[in-house]
Write a protein that holds these residues in place. Structure first.
Motif, PDB file in Angstrom:
ATOM      1  N   HIS A   5       0.835  -1.212   0.000  1.00 47.87           N
ATOM      2  CA  HIS A   5       0.000   0.000   0.000  1.00 47.87           C
ATOM      3  C   HIS A   5       0.860   1.248   0.000  1.00 47.87           C
ATOM      4  O   HIS A   5       0.536   2.243  -0.652  1.00 47.87           O
ATOM      5  CB  HIS A   5      -0.928   0.008   1.222  1.00 47.87           C
ATOM      6  CG  HIS A   5      -2.097  -0.917   1.086  1.00 47.87           C
ATOM      7  ND1 HIS A   5      -3.056  -0.737   0.106  1.00 47.87           N
ATOM      8  CD2 HIS A   5      -2.456  -2.014   1.797  1.00 47.87           C
ATOM      9  CE1 HIS A   5      -3.966  -1.701   0.214  1.00 47.87           C
ATOM     10  NE2 HIS A   5      -3.621  -2.489   1.234  1.00 47.87           N
ATOM     11  N   SER A   6       1.971   1.209   0.743  1.00 53.14           N
ATOM     12  CA  SER A   6       2.877   2.355   0.798  1.00 53.14           C
ATOM     13  C   SER A   6       3.492   2.624  -0.567  1.00 53.14           C
ATOM     14  O   SER A   6       3.562   3.770  -1.017  1.00 53.14           O
ATOM     15  CB  SER A   6       3.971   2.101   1.834  1.00 53.14           C
ATOM     16  OG  SER A   6       4.895   3.159   1.848  1.00 53.14           O
ATOM     17  N   ASP A   7       3.947   1.553  -1.227  1.00 47.20           N
ATOM     18  CA  ASP A   7       4.538   1.705  -2.563  1.00 47.20           C
ATOM     19  C   ASP A   7       3.509   2.215  -3.563  1.00 47.20           C
ATOM     20  O   ASP A   7       3.811   3.049  -4.426  1.00 47.20           O
ATOM     21  CB  ASP A   7       5.114   0.375  -3.047  1.00 47.20           C
ATOM     22  CG  ASP A   7       6.333  -0.049  -2.237  1.00 47.20           C
ATOM     23  OD1 ASP A   7       6.933   0.835  -1.585  1.00 47.20           O
ATOM     24  OD2 ASP A   7       6.655  -1.253  -2.241  1.00 47.20           O
ATOM     25  N   SER A   8       2.268   1.700  -3.432  1.00 49.64           N
ATOM     26  CA  SER A   8       1.203   2.130  -4.339  1.00 49.64           C
ATOM     27  C   SER A   8       0.882   3.603  -4.138  1.00 49.64           C
ATOM     28  O   SER A   8       0.710   4.357  -5.101  1.00 49.64           O
ATOM     29  CB  SER A   8      -0.059   1.289  -4.109  1.00 49.64           C
ATOM     30  OG  SER A   8      -1.121   1.753  -4.917  1.00 49.64           O
ATOM     31  N   GLY A   9       0.809   4.026  -2.862  1.00 51.93           N
ATOM     32  CA  GLY A   9       0.524   5.427  -2.563  1.00 51.93           C
ATOM     33  C   GLY A   9       1.627   6.337  -3.061  1.00 51.93           C
ATOM     34  O   GLY A   9       1.371   7.414  -3.602  1.00 51.93           O
ATOM     35  N   HIS A  11       3.651   5.695  -5.541  1.00 49.29           N
ATOM     36  CA  HIS A  11       3.599   5.692  -7.003  1.00 49.29           C
ATOM     37  C   HIS A  11       2.517   6.644  -7.500  1.00 49.29           C
ATOM     38  O   HIS A  11       2.733   7.405  -8.458  1.00 49.29           O
ATOM     39  CB  HIS A  11       3.335   4.274  -7.506  1.00 49.29           C
ATOM     40  CG  HIS A  11       3.292   4.170  -9.004  1.00 49.29           C
ATOM     41  ND1 HIS A  11       4.400   4.389  -9.799  1.00 49.29           N
ATOM     42  CD2 HIS A  11       2.249   3.887  -9.859  1.00 49.29           C
ATOM     43  CE1 HIS A  11       4.064   4.238 -11.067  1.00 49.29           C
ATOM     44  NE2 HIS A  11       2.766   3.944 -11.127  1.00 49.29           N
ATOM     45  N   GLN A  12       1.356   6.629  -6.844  1.00 52.79           N
ATOM     46  CA  GLN A  12       0.267   7.518  -7.242  1.00 52.79           C
ATOM     47  C   GLN A  12       0.644   8.978  -7.001  1.00 52.79           C
ATOM     48  O   GLN A  12       0.306   9.862  -7.801  1.00 52.79           O
ATOM     49  CB  GLN A  12      -1.004   7.171  -6.464  1.00 52.79           C
ATOM     50  CG  GLN A  12      -1.619   5.842  -6.876  1.00 52.79           C
ATOM     51  CD  GLN A  12      -2.855   5.511  -6.073  1.00 52.79           C
ATOM     52  OE1 GLN A  12      -3.230   6.237  -5.143  1.00 52.79           O
ATOM     53  NE2 GLN A  12      -3.501   4.397  -6.410  1.00 52.79           N
ATOM     54  N   ARG A  17       2.231  14.245  -9.171  1.00 51.04           N
ATOM     55  CA  ARG A  17       3.201  15.334  -9.297  1.00 51.04           C
ATOM     56  C   ARG A  17       3.641  15.513 -10.749  1.00 51.04           C
ATOM     57  O   ARG A  17       3.757  16.646 -11.232  1.00 51.04           O
ATOM     58  CB  ARG A  17       4.403  15.074  -8.400  1.00 51.04           C
ATOM     59  CG  ARG A  17       5.558  16.044  -8.637  1.00 51.04           C
ATOM     60  CD  ARG A  17       6.622  15.938  -7.578  1.00 51.04           C
ATOM     61  NE  ARG A  17       6.190  16.547  -6.341  1.00 51.04           N
ATOM     62  CZ  ARG A  17       6.972  16.682  -5.273  1.00 51.04           C
ATOM     63  NH1 ARG A  17       8.217  16.214  -5.299  1.00 51.04           N
ATOM     64  NH2 ARG A  17       6.526  17.268  -4.188  1.00 51.04           N
ATOM     65  N   ALA A  18       3.875  14.409 -11.432  1.00 43.04           N
ATOM     66  CA  ALA A  18       4.276  14.485 -12.839  1.00 43.04           C
ATOM     67  C   ALA A  18       3.165  15.114 -13.680  1.00 43.04           C
ATOM     68  O   ALA A  18       3.438  15.918 -14.588  1.00 43.04           O
ATOM     69  CB  ALA A  18       4.613  13.091 -13.360  1.00 43.04           C
TER      70      ALA A  18
END
Length: 267
Positions: A5-9, A11-12, A17-18
């Motif tokens: 979940h941390s990695d997914s958050g 990444h989102q 930001r991009a």
């Protein structure tokens, strides 16, 4: 699961930001259209600020509109901050602090009611922002239009900020200042040193305000006149000393003598 979940958050967050960087800093047509929409909304907000003295009489409707504008401005500032590469560097910019102060007057309209006239600084911050000139100013290949626009923006902003101040602090205290138009009339008459004398501010405080308006007003007028009559310049950084502005037909840099090769877009 927590790590996923941390990695997914994260990444989102990076994707968001991009996306925001693309919209606020990109040169593609879609990004330019987005920024044009932001500028149009900003102009509408400034119109709301101009009409504030009249809209305040609407009671609770005004406060609802006030918080709607605060929400829009807050989301825009948050998006700009997130899109910026370094938030700390972003916060060091004077324009950002002006916008944050304007937001504070919207969030706390009752407590900061007497400072509401400073909301019109938003006009100055808009016309001096990188977003505005990356979007509107990208059509110009020199700095003349930009300089005239900035000088005019400073003058107009000063007129309406002073008008708001006079209306907020001298309405009912100074003879003949009973409405916003009276305050605007006094400001323009004093700024241009016409001095009809039919509307004056009472006491020593009023005299000090009048003196400041005259001195600053003359300075801003002179600045605007200088930008109008100043010889045409183009922005072309010297590769050696970094001097930004040169004559359109300059061959050498005036500062260091380096040979320049200024593109001639009209050729």
């Amino acid at each position: 699961m927590t790590s996923e979940h941390s990695d997914s958050g994260k990444h989102q967050g990076l994707r968001l930001r991009a996306r925001l960087r693309y919209l606020y800093h990109g040169t593609q047509p879609k990004a330019v259209k987005f920024r044009l929409m932001v500028i149009v909304i900003d102009i509408a907000i400034i119109g709301f600020f101009l009409a504030t003295p009249i809209l305040k009489e609407a009671g609770w409707v005004f406060y609802v509109a006030d918080y709607v504008v605060a929400t829009i401005l807050g989301l825009d500032l948050a998006a700009r901050a997130y899109a910026y590469s370094d938030i700390r560097d972003w916060l060091k910019r004077p324009i950002v602090w002006i916008d944050l102060f304007v937001l504070a007057t919207l969030l706390f309209p009752v407590w900061l009611a007497n400072l509401g006239f400073l909301r019109l600084l938003r006009l100055w911050s808009l016309l001096n922002s990188d977003l505005f000139w990356r979007t509107i100013g990208r059509r110009f290949d020199d700095t003349r239009v930009e300089e005239i626009t900035r000088a005019l923006a400073a003058l107009i902003t000063f007129v309406f900020v002073v008008t708001g101040f006079v209306y907020a602090y001298f309405r009912g205290k100074a003879e003949h200042i009973n409405g916003y138009l009276d305050a605007l009339y006094f400001t323009v008459a004093t700024l241009t040193t016409t001095g009809f004398g039919d509307i004056t501010l009472p006491g020593n405080g009023g005299r000090v305000v009048s003196i400041i308006v005259m001195l600053v007003g003359i300075t801003l007028f002179i600045r605007l006149a200088q930008t109008l009559i100043r010889p045409h310049k183009v922005k072309f950084p010297c590769p050696v000393c970094g001097l930004q502005k040169h004559d359109p037909d300059a061959v050498h840099c005036k500062a260091c003598g380096e040979i320049l090769c200024i593109p001639d877009d009209g050729a």
